[in-house]
Design a protein around this motif. Structure first.
Motif, PDB file in Angstrom:
ATOM      1  N   SER A 245      -1.128   9.127  17.855  1.00 47.68           N
ATOM      2  CA  SER A 245      -0.288   8.797  16.689  1.00 47.68           C
ATOM      3  C   SER A 245      -1.109   8.003  15.682  1.00 47.68           C
ATOM      4  CB  SER A 245       0.920   7.971  17.145  1.00 47.68           C
ATOM      5  OG  SER A 245       1.592   8.660  18.165  1.00 47.68           O
ATOM      6  N   MET A 246      -1.989   7.133  16.219  1.00 50.81           N
ATOM      7  CA  MET A 246      -2.852   6.353  15.327  1.00 50.81           C
ATOM      8  C   MET A 246      -3.789   7.283  14.550  1.00 50.81           C
ATOM      9  SD  MET A 246      -5.354   3.209  16.263  1.00 50.81           S
ATOM     10  CE  MET A 246      -4.654   1.891  15.280  1.00 50.81           C
ATOM     11  N   VAL A 247      -4.338   8.288  15.236  1.00 46.45           N
ATOM     12  CA  VAL A 247      -5.221   9.245  14.548  1.00 46.45           C
ATOM     13  C   VAL A 247      -4.445   9.954  13.426  1.00 46.45           C
ATOM     14  CG1 VAL A 247      -6.481  11.429  14.842  1.00 46.45           C
ATOM     15  CG2 VAL A 247      -6.752   9.592  16.528  1.00 46.45           C
ATOM     16  N   ALA A 248      -3.232  10.410  13.756  1.00 50.71           N
ATOM     17  CA  ALA A 248      -2.416  11.122  12.756  1.00 50.71           C
ATOM     18  C   ALA A 248      -2.139  10.216  11.553  1.00 50.71           C
ATOM     19  CB  ALA A 248      -1.103  11.580  13.391  1.00 50.71           C
ATOM     20  N   GLY A 249      -1.744   8.977  11.832  1.00 43.91           N
ATOM     21  CA  GLY A 249      -1.420   8.047  10.753  1.00 43.91           C
ATOM     22  C   GLY A 249      -2.647   7.734   9.907  1.00 43.91           C
TER      23      GLY A 249
ATOM     24  N   TYR B  39      -9.458   3.092   3.230  1.00 43.79           N
ATOM     25  CA  TYR B  39      -9.548   2.929   4.680  1.00 43.79           C
ATOM     26  C   TYR B  39      -8.567   1.879   5.192  1.00 43.79           C
ATOM     27  CZ  TYR B  39     -13.461   6.080   4.741  1.00 43.79           C
ATOM     28  OH  TYR B  39     -14.236   7.198   4.623  1.00 43.79           O
ATOM     29  N   LEU B  40      -8.309   0.866   4.366  1.00 45.78           N
ATOM     30  CA  LEU B  40      -7.371  -0.175   4.797  1.00 45.78           C
ATOM     31  C   LEU B  40      -5.958   0.405   4.943  1.00 45.78           C
ATOM     32  CD1 LEU B  40      -7.590  -3.068   5.574  1.00 45.78           C
ATOM     33  CD2 LEU B  40      -6.995  -3.711   3.227  1.00 45.78           C
ATOM     34  N   GLU B  41      -5.564   1.209   3.955  1.00 48.45           N
ATOM     35  CA  GLU B  41      -4.232   1.838   4.023  1.00 48.45           C
ATOM     36  C   GLU B  41      -4.161   2.809   5.193  1.00 48.45           C
ATOM     37  OE1 GLU B  41      -1.408   1.102   2.407  1.00 48.45           O
ATOM     38  OE2 GLU B  41      -2.702  -0.549   1.813  1.00 48.45           O
ATOM     39  N   ALA B  42      -5.265   3.510   5.425  1.00 47.42           N
ATOM     40  CA  ALA B  42      -5.301   4.450   6.552  1.00 47.42           C
ATOM     41  C   ALA B  42      -5.107   3.689   7.861  1.00 47.42           C
ATOM     42  CB  ALA B  42      -6.636   5.194   6.564  1.00 47.42           C
ATOM     43  N   LEU B  43      -5.769   2.545   7.959  1.00 46.87           N
ATOM     44  CA  LEU B  43      -5.659   1.734   9.176  1.00 46.87           C
ATOM     45  C   LEU B  43      -4.235   1.190   9.332  1.00 46.87           C
ATOM     46  CD1 LEU B  43      -7.185   0.439  11.552  1.00 46.87           C
ATOM     47  CD2 LEU B  43      -7.860  -1.413  10.018  1.00 46.87           C
ATOM     48  N   ARG B  44      -3.616   0.801   8.221  1.00 46.44           N
ATOM     49  CA  ARG B  44      -2.227   0.284   8.281  1.00 46.44           C
ATOM     50  C   ARG B  44      -1.282   1.375   8.773  1.00 46.44           C
ATOM     51  NH1 ARG B  44       0.382  -0.919   3.546  1.00 46.44           N
ATOM     52  NH2 ARG B  44       1.945  -2.135   4.641  1.00 46.44           N
ATOM     53  N   LEU B  45      -1.380   2.565   8.178  1.00 47.95           N
ATOM     54  CA  LEU B  45      -0.456   3.631   8.599  1.00 47.95           C
ATOM     55  C   LEU B  45      -0.768   4.073  10.031  1.00 47.95           C
ATOM     56  CD1 LEU B  45       1.968   5.340   7.828  1.00 47.95           C
ATOM     57  CD2 LEU B  45       0.431   7.042   6.845  1.00 47.95           C
ATOM     58  N   GLY B  46      -2.064   4.101  10.374  1.00 52.89           N
ATOM     59  CA  GLY B  46      -2.442   4.450  11.745  1.00 52.89           C
ATOM     60  C   GLY B  46      -1.819   3.480  12.742  1.00 52.89           C
ATOM     61  N   THR B  47      -1.880   2.203  12.407  1.00 56.96           N
ATOM     62  CA  THR B  47      -1.320   1.176  13.290  1.00 56.96           C
ATOM     63  C   THR B  47       0.204   1.313  13.383  1.00 56.96           C
ATOM     64  OG1 THR B  47      -3.138  -0.302  12.817  1.00 56.96           O
ATOM     65  CG2 THR B  47      -1.101  -1.332  13.575  1.00 56.96           C
ATOM     66  N   ALA B  48       0.841   1.534  12.246  1.00 58.92           N
ATOM     67  CA  ALA B  48       2.312   1.680  12.256  1.00 58.92           C
ATOM     68  C   ALA B  48       2.706   2.863  13.143  1.00 58.92           C
ATOM     69  CB  ALA B  48       2.827   1.870  10.830  1.00 58.92           C
TER      70      ALA B  48
END
Ligand SMILES: Nc1ncnc2c1ncn2[C@@H]1O[C@H](COP(=O)(O)OP(=O)(O)OP(=O)(O)O)[C@@H](O)[C@H]1O
Ligand SMILES: O=P(O)(O)OC[C@@]1(O)O[C@H](CO)[C@@H](O)[C@@H]1O
Length: 301
Positions: free
Chosen positions: A253-257, A268-277
């Motif tokens: 799910s983290m990869v998808a996010g 990359y920061l936004e990608a990491l935030r959505l990945g974490t969510a």
């Protein structure tokens, strides 16, 4: 277009016990559920939930394979699986008894003719497409299998993401995958030491970057994740609060996010935030993350 490839899909049989698991005894479950699984398939499911059109590729076999395929179609997930003539798609047992214990099947053998069918599908990928290779491969195939696919795609302008362990992952680094996502234990296995601090994890991630990976995302379950991005910057993130129900598929799910977040924002920061969510939303749910939960958690990060 985004494509995921799952060489070894699964039906995940999630069994809940309210007492500790006793090895060598008859254990009685409090309840059980079947969830459609396999790493690439999980990535496809969460991408679809985030509104990212994608196609799940891979290999299915037997009645369990037919069940998986029907179930994904019912969820509106586009698939284009290769049907193996022998064997059956595996059933992976996930035991929740305080601790989580997993028993993953070996999966059916994949003959060379089926590999060639997959290659023919991947030959149609075009510049700008995203290819996500995720999960183990059956033991009938060599650890160079992902490398073989990336070598064939070299120069086609396809962005690749690889979520795999040990040699299967290390062997693809020379093809400069856009993203790899080991968890900190898997990263430790690759570099041959236990990683305990962020400094250790960053140093290990750098060795994989030096071998060719563009972005290295290291997940650490309830401790969050660390991203070493392609500019060499390190981003560290924790997790939102919630009750863990079933963390199977959190990494996928983290990869998808991450992929969806990067496509949306170029950050990359936004990608990491959505990945974490997405990762935490799955950990806090029985099956994969749903959009409502993802949005709720994103607001907390
Ligand atoms: N217990 C947890 N509490 C909160 N968030 C979690 C938890 N477990 C996982 N997550 C979220 O999901 C992300 C990925 O989890 P994890 O590191 O367990 O991936 P993984 O080992 O690849 O998992 P899997 O193989 O089951 O998909 C974490 O970085 C975190 O954001
Ligand atoms: O045996 P692999 O391919 O390494 O992992 C398979 C698997 O554990 O991964 C998913 C969670 O990430 C589950 O849906 C599935 O059962």
């Amino acid at each position: 277009m985004i494509y995921t490839v799952t060489f070894n899909p699964a039906i995940d049989y999630v069994v809940r016990l309210d007492t500790p698991l006793e090895v060598g005894e008859v254990n009685r479950a409090k309840g059980e559920d079947c969830v459609l699984g396999g790493k690439g398939i999980n990535v496809s499911g969460v991408l679809a939930e985030l509104g990212c059109r994608n196609t799940a590729l891979g290999f299915v076999a037997g009645e369990t394979g037919a069940w998986l395929e029907r179930g994904l179609a019912a969820q509106g997930i586009t698939t284009n699986f290769i049907h193996l003539e022998q064997g059956m798609t595996r059933i992976n047992v996930k035991i929740k008894a305080g601790q989580e214990t997993e028993l993953n099947g070996a999966g059916p053998d994949i003959p060379e003719s089926a590999m060639e069918q997959l290659e023919a599908q991947l030959d149609k990928l075009a510049e700008g497409d995203i290819l996500i290779l995720a999960g183990s491969i059956p033991s009938s195939l060599p650890q160079t299998t992902y490398e073989r696919l990336l070598a064939r795609l070299e120069g086609h302008g396809v962005h690749t993401v690889v979520d795999a362990t040990r040699d299967l992952l290390v062997n693809v680094l020379q093809y400069h995958p856009f993203l790899i996502k080991p968890n900190h234990h898997e990263l430790g296995e690759i570099v041959g030491r236990t990683l305990t601090t962020d400094a250790d994890i960053t140093a290990a991630a750098r060795t994989l970057q030096e071998k060719g990976a563009r972005n290295v995302l290291v997940s650490m379950a309830g401790d969050g994740a660390l991203l070493l991005d392609e500019k060499g910057e390190v981003h560290r993130i924790g997790t939102p609060k919630g009750k863990v129900v079933n963390s199977v598929g959190a990494g996928d799910s983290m990869v998808a996010g991450f992929v969806a977040g990067y496509l949306r924002s170029d950050s990359y920061l936004e990608a990491l935030r959505l990945g974490t969510a997405c990762g935490s939303a799955t950990a806090f749910s029985l099956g994969l993350a749903k959009k409502e939960k993802i949005d709720e958690l994103l607001n907390q990060i």
